[in-house]
Motif scaffolding. Structure first.
Motif, mmCIF file in Angstrom:
data_model
loop_
_atom_site.group_PDB
_atom_site.id
_atom_site.type_symbol
_atom_site.label_atom_id
_atom_site.label_comp_id
_atom_site.label_asym_id
_atom_site.label_seq_id
_atom_site.Cartn_x
_atom_site.Cartn_y
_atom_site.Cartn_z
ATOM 1 N N PRO A 129 0.841 -1.205 0.000
ATOM 2 C CA PRO A 129 0.000 0.000 0.000
ATOM 3 C C PRO A 129 0.879 1.260 0.000
ATOM 4 C CG PRO A 129 -0.658 -1.525 1.743
ATOM 5 C CD PRO A 129 0.626 -2.037 1.192
ATOM 6 N N LEU A 130 0.422 2.259 -0.759
ATOM 7 C CA LEU A 130 1.155 3.525 -0.811
ATOM 8 C C LEU A 130 0.959 4.289 0.498
ATOM 9 C CD1 LEU A 130 0.162 4.600 -4.425
ATOM 10 C CD2 LEU A 130 2.524 4.322 -3.624
ATOM 11 N N THR A 131 2.047 4.757 1.095
ATOM 12 C CA THR A 131 1.916 5.604 2.281
ATOM 13 C C THR A 131 1.725 7.047 1.837
ATOM 14 O OG1 THR A 131 4.272 6.082 2.381
ATOM 15 C CG2 THR A 131 3.543 4.087 3.506
ATOM 16 N N ASP A 132 1.234 7.880 2.755
ATOM 17 C CA ASP A 132 1.056 9.298 2.420
ATOM 18 C C ASP A 132 2.366 9.920 1.953
ATOM 19 O OD1 ASP A 132 -1.571 9.169 2.949
ATOM 20 O OD2 ASP A 132 -1.532 10.342 4.805
ATOM 21 N N ALA A 133 3.460 9.499 2.551
ATOM 22 C CA ALA A 133 4.759 10.088 2.195
ATOM 23 C C ALA A 133 5.157 9.745 0.765
ATOM 24 C CB ALA A 133 5.834 9.602 3.166
ATOM 25 N N GLU A 134 4.564 8.676 0.232
ATOM 26 C CA GLU A 134 4.915 8.288 -1.134
ATOM 27 C C GLU A 134 4.078 9.022 -2.191
ATOM 28 O OE1 GLU A 134 6.449 3.708 -0.869
ATOM 29 O OE2 GLU A 134 4.389 4.110 -0.193
ATOM 30 N N LEU A 135 2.971 9.627 -1.755
ATOM 31 C CA LEU A 135 2.054 10.224 -2.736
ATOM 32 C C LEU A 135 2.662 11.375 -3.532
ATOM 33 C CD1 LEU A 135 -1.368 10.014 -0.823
ATOM 34 C CD2 LEU A 135 -0.298 8.336 -2.358
#
Lengths: 490, 490
Positions: free
Chosen positions: A36-42
């Protein structure tokens, strides 16, 4: 999402290909390894990927905008890419977008965009009556103090109106040099090295995209104001053929040169944008995908080559080598001498047109204008009408000649800048390598991926005949992948 | 106030010659026979005379604006030249102007001006805070319903900013056809015959000047939108060389053709305006005053001549005769056949540029656009990129050729329109005789004074090489006086 896909208009006015999720890719908010994509990766998502996740309901527009705003909050104190950020408006718009039924979602659904601050963005307002407006929204300051007391524009520039109609969120205004007409830098810094300029005049748009604040930003080029910041910040920068995009609502500098363009972090987003703004329907025939083994490339060092420093010289040799290794036929082409005169003709045209452009602001508040802008109006050595017409006509003939030279090849590669971004913020760098393609009205695309002596980005420019925008997008993809393969894995 | 006077910049940015009262004329508010001017006579004053009276304190700006507003009040119910009239703002501005010290008064001090409603005019507003504005002012509607809910613009278009800086009062917005891009008339009528169109697209600007509402109005031309209404309403209409005036803040139709221009009731006002907006510093050398006996005139019927009706044919013969009687050498010139192709090339260019211009509004609200505008975006027979580039290049070469042909003469005379204004308001008339000079970027000036079979105005166009604006202003004065002498005394 390829530029070469057929454009089939659908009912809401967008080509079907711009709306359909790419079926071969996962549409859940996971990364490529299934995590799952973390917010930091967005903040590192492409516009295409992000809007796909939001259109299909796998990510809310609110989650995306909040993650970007948090990233901007951490970073922009250092970068200063933004001169106005409409965080509240963006969050409200994200809420509204999240409530839209899937079939109402546009190709940039939920994608925040940065707009260079010489481009009008409509304020939000409450229309109490038609002549009495309570207005809340975005100012347009042109990197100048002259417009400090103006309220928000009440109509969007053409390009903003198009982007808004795709579901994009107009997040704010990005730093520009004064009226996009000087090379005096402001406080915006290069995310790759904070001691250096991001280039100009589209400083904030390039920096915001490079630093992950937004996946897309709009800039303009009159000399080298798209390509140079693209090279300095390591972003893709497209300046389409002159006239492909309406500049209504954009601050004027030189009507024959001013061109709108886009910054992105990858070629797919540029292709998507070129479909959305319909750069291409009148374009030369849809090019077949480039095949390295049958591809013919012209390498044109241009009359400005003596200005190239070690970074650009090294990148140039590297590009030559990798193109040949990929199987391309590389031809070193020298432009006929008459092209050397373009620089003077361009000066004549720009000085004449800039004079008309800046007269109103000169009369309004000349003491607030940079001396280089005042000079356009005050100069005693103003070119004669005959000289201006001669410059128009000679350049006009060379445009045709350029199309023929470039049309012999699948694409042309040429330097973007003399070298890495200069140290310091005072000077936004040299546009020497860019101006020729601007005045020739040719499409130009900065492709990043190479580096200079300090490890900072050096871009090269893909160009071609006028209206060959689709071909140069295809070529940009090919070149971009070659350059990417040279990089050590992150 | 001659166009040939030297331009000496003075401290406030205007040429000294534009400010000094004409010493040989009376500066009191008396008519030429020494009788005091009545309020009813004020609407027929020229801008130059009116501003001179106001600058020198012989007439207040308040008296002048009130007399014009009263005249408009009596007349505009019939004419419908105005789509928005800022009477309150104008009176307030007149009060402020009356309080200015004489040395602060500009060359158009107190002169009310009409602005075509595709041109942005800044609203007056109270700036409670920089992001919260209470706005009272002038909308921009573009002759369309799309912008009905937009508030006033918060920045002036370039031309409005220049006029405002001269002390002009921006009185209101004048009727235009939809986005100045259709020939479907609205409710604006021709003051010379209320059953007829005033022409378009600058319908209201021409009608307002012809009917004495204002001495000056601003319009635009992309095909024949300045010259045609000028001819139909019997006003002087100047479309300068393309690029001489910045079109920043003006609705876009075709970037290569859109040109701002002015309506007046006399040549002196056009000369004054051309000084104020500095059309001329880069112009070809200042022409000597025309001497009829040594003057060489080209009469060019143009490829559109078969469209000329009896009115234009009669005017044409009359002009030929009076020029010869005045001692001018009149040469009938036929353009080389290649100029016939300009009409198709222009179509190609305009359709390509209009497509870019109207895409945003198409995406926003296509159902509110006239079918002819929608067609620019929807057309399947969209010209190829190659065809557009070919059109640009061929027209570019012909511009140079035109300059050489026209440069052999002191000026060129050519028809403005096929005939008198057509009956009815549905159709704003044919631009057939105007488009060639627009796409060639040549200056064009409608000179009224002749009449057709119904006794209604027939204008002729004075034109010349690009950037020869000063010469055609000189020529317009000469031709205008010749035509005036033909008229029976009023």
């Amino acid at each position: 999402m390829l530029a070469s896909e057929a454009l089939v208009p659908v009912s809401n006015g967008f080509p079907a290909s711009a709306l359909s999720p790419p079926r071969s890719q996962p549409t859940l908010a996971y990364d490529e390894r299934g995590k799952p994509l973390t917010d930091a990766e967005l903040p590192s998502l492409s516009a295409g990927k992000a809007s796909c996740l939001m259109r299909s309901g796998q990510m809310t527009a609110q989650r995306y905008i909040l993650s970007l705003l948090s990233h901007i909050n951490q970073r922009d104190g250092h970068i200063q890419a933004w001169v106005f950020l409409d965080a509240k408006g963006a969050i409200n718009q994200a809420k509204t977008l999240d409530e839209l039924a899937p079939e109402q979602r546009g190709p940039l659904h939920g994608v925040p965009v940065g707009i260079k601050d010489i481009i009008a963005v409509k304020g939000q307002y409450e229309n109490a009556s038609k002549t009495h407006i309570v207005n809340l929204g975005m100012p347009t300051r042109y990197g100048s103090t002259i417009h400090d007391d103006d309220g928000p524009a009440l109509a969007d520039a053409a390009i903003v109106s198009i982007l808004r109609s795709t579901g994009a969120i107009i997040l704010g205004k990005t730093a520009t040099t004064e009226f996009a007409a000087t090379s005096r830098g402001g406080s915006c810094r290069n995310p790759r090295d904070l001691s250096r300029t991001p280039g100009g005049s589209s400083s904030g748009s390039a920096a915001a995209v490079a630093d992950g604040h937004v996946p897309i930003a709009v800039g303009t080029q009159t000399g080298g104001s798209m390509i140079r910041p693209g090279s300095f910040t390591g972003t893709f920068a497209l300046k389409p053929t002159w006239g492909a995009l309406s500049t209504e609502g954009v601050g004027r500098f030189s009507i024959s040169c001013d061109t709108l363009g886009f910054y992105t972090r990858n070629m797919d987003d540029l292709s998507l944008l070129s479909q959305i703004v319909r750069i291409s329907p009148g374009s030369r025939n849809i090019p077949p995908p480039l095949r390295p083994s049958s591809c013919r490339v012209a390498l044109i060092r241009s009359p400005m080559w003596p200005k190239a420093g070690p970074g650009t010289r090294g990148a140039w040799e590297q590009a030559d080598r990798v193109l040949q290794q990929a199987g391309a036929t590389v031809v070193h082409v020298e432009l006929p001498n008459v092209f050397n005169r373009c620089y003077d003709w361009r000066e004549t045209i720009v000085s004449s047109e800039a004079r008309a452009a800046f007269l109103p602001r000169y009369l309004q508040a000349k003491e607030q204008l940079h001396s280089s802008i005042r000079k356009y109006v005050e100069s005693k050595e103003y070119p004669s009408g005959e000289a201006v017409c001669e410059a128009y006509d000679c350049i006009g003939q060379l445009r045709n000649r350029w199309d023929k030279i470039a049309g012999e090849f699948d694409f042309v590669l040429t330097p973007s800048v003399p070298d890495e971004a200069p140290v310091g913020l005072e000077w936004t760098g040299s546009s020497a390598f860019c101006t020729l393609w601007t005045i020739l009205h040719a499409p130009a695309l900065n492709v990043p991926g190479l580096v200079g002596d300090s490890g900072l980005p050096i871009g090269l420019t893909v160009t071609g005949p006028r209206s060959a925008d689709r071909s140069i997008l295809e070529a940009g993809k090919f070149v971009g992948e070659l350059f990417e393969d040279l990089q050590p894995a992150p």
